[in-house]
Write an enzyme that holds these catalytic residues in place. Sequence first.
Site, PDB file in Angstrom:
ATOM      1  N   CYS A  75      17.748 -11.275 -16.234  1.00  0.00           N
ATOM      2  CA  CYS A  75      18.188 -11.943 -15.001  1.00  0.00           C
ATOM      3  C   CYS A  75      17.006 -12.567 -14.253  1.00  0.00           C
ATOM      4  CB  CYS A  75      18.879 -10.945 -14.065  1.00  0.00           C
ATOM      5  SG  CYS A  75      20.064  -9.852 -14.849  1.00  0.00           S
ATOM      6  N   ASP A  76      15.891 -11.848 -14.207  1.00  0.00           N
ATOM      7  CA  ASP A  76      14.826 -12.203 -13.267  1.00  0.00           C
ATOM      8  C   ASP A  76      13.502 -12.609 -13.901  1.00  0.00           C
ATOM      9  OD1 ASP A  76      16.603 -11.505 -11.243  1.00  0.00           O
ATOM     10  OD2 ASP A  76      15.950  -9.420 -11.243  1.00  0.00           O
ATOM     11  N   CYS A 112      16.521  -5.825 -14.358  1.00  0.00           N
ATOM     12  CA  CYS A 112      17.081  -6.729 -15.374  1.00  0.00           C
ATOM     13  C   CYS A 112      16.094  -7.852 -15.664  1.00  0.00           C
ATOM     14  CB  CYS A 112      18.417  -7.296 -14.900  1.00  0.00           C
ATOM     15  SG  CYS A 112      19.131  -8.498 -16.047  1.00  0.00           S
TER      16      CYS A 112
END
Length: 311
Positions: free
Chosen positions: A141-142, A138
């Site tokens: 997300c990261d 992701c």
Amino acid sequence: MENNEKDIESVIILGSGPAGLAAALYAARAELKPLLFTGTEVGGQAATTSVIENYPGFPDGVEGGQLAELFTKNAEKFGARIEYDMVTAADLSKSPFKVSTYGKDHYAQVLIVTTGASANKLNVPGEKELTGRGVSYCATCDGWFFKDKKVAVVGGGDSALEEGLFLTRYASSVTIIHRRDELRAGALLQKRARENPKISFIWDTVVEEIKGEGAVSGLQLKDVKTGETRELAIGGVFVFIGHSPNTELFRDWLKLDEKGYIRIDQNMQTSVAGVYAAGEVADSRYRQVVISAGMGAAAAIEATRFLESQE
């Protein structure tokens, strides 16, 4: 313990992606007071997407998480009940259908399954050990954690290019590694990726190993045509090689296709009367937010008609 009438829900929805939340909205507007269990990914895969540019009504695009929040508010406004819990078991042998969460057992006259799909893994040495330490599924997300680092993206479809483009906000360079010599992604995404100075491509290549002590430091790559291997020094790797449907709970109860997706008819009906499925748990072809939402709405309309026919 026998379930009595007040313990039986009209509609239980499993999953909180676009399909589940659209089903909750339509079932709530039909005054069925649906109960939705979010599962582990609140908002589904759409919520982890940086910007969704092809959902109608948002000409400037909308963040995936924001769209999921709007879906949720809309469903709750009309009386949908959303519980942040996960279903751990199901028994669809008879009606009312039984689903178990960590908290308790629940019963429903109608079940709408919208459990979505999960990212596929490479299944190579180092992947499991370094997940969360430089291996990610992701970018939204990261991505922030990879500022000024060289990263690789594995895959050649829409997701790989979308996430690769997103990563150029942070990473110093993005190398897209694809096992074929041409991409599957849409033409516009391909154009953007090829024109981005931070993005480069490695063709006809697979990842054989993810290397690193405590954090990703590189990849061992193999050319699928020549068999030659080499190493690529990077600080992170993002894997986008497709998805598998989250149907494990239903294997004993519902007919699945050869890829594991729930088989449905044109009315979102599964092989069990009163059980419907919508979104990417049943759709391996389109995998679009707008289509998942439409399938969820259709499932709720059919569920309403089914309940009316039982009265």
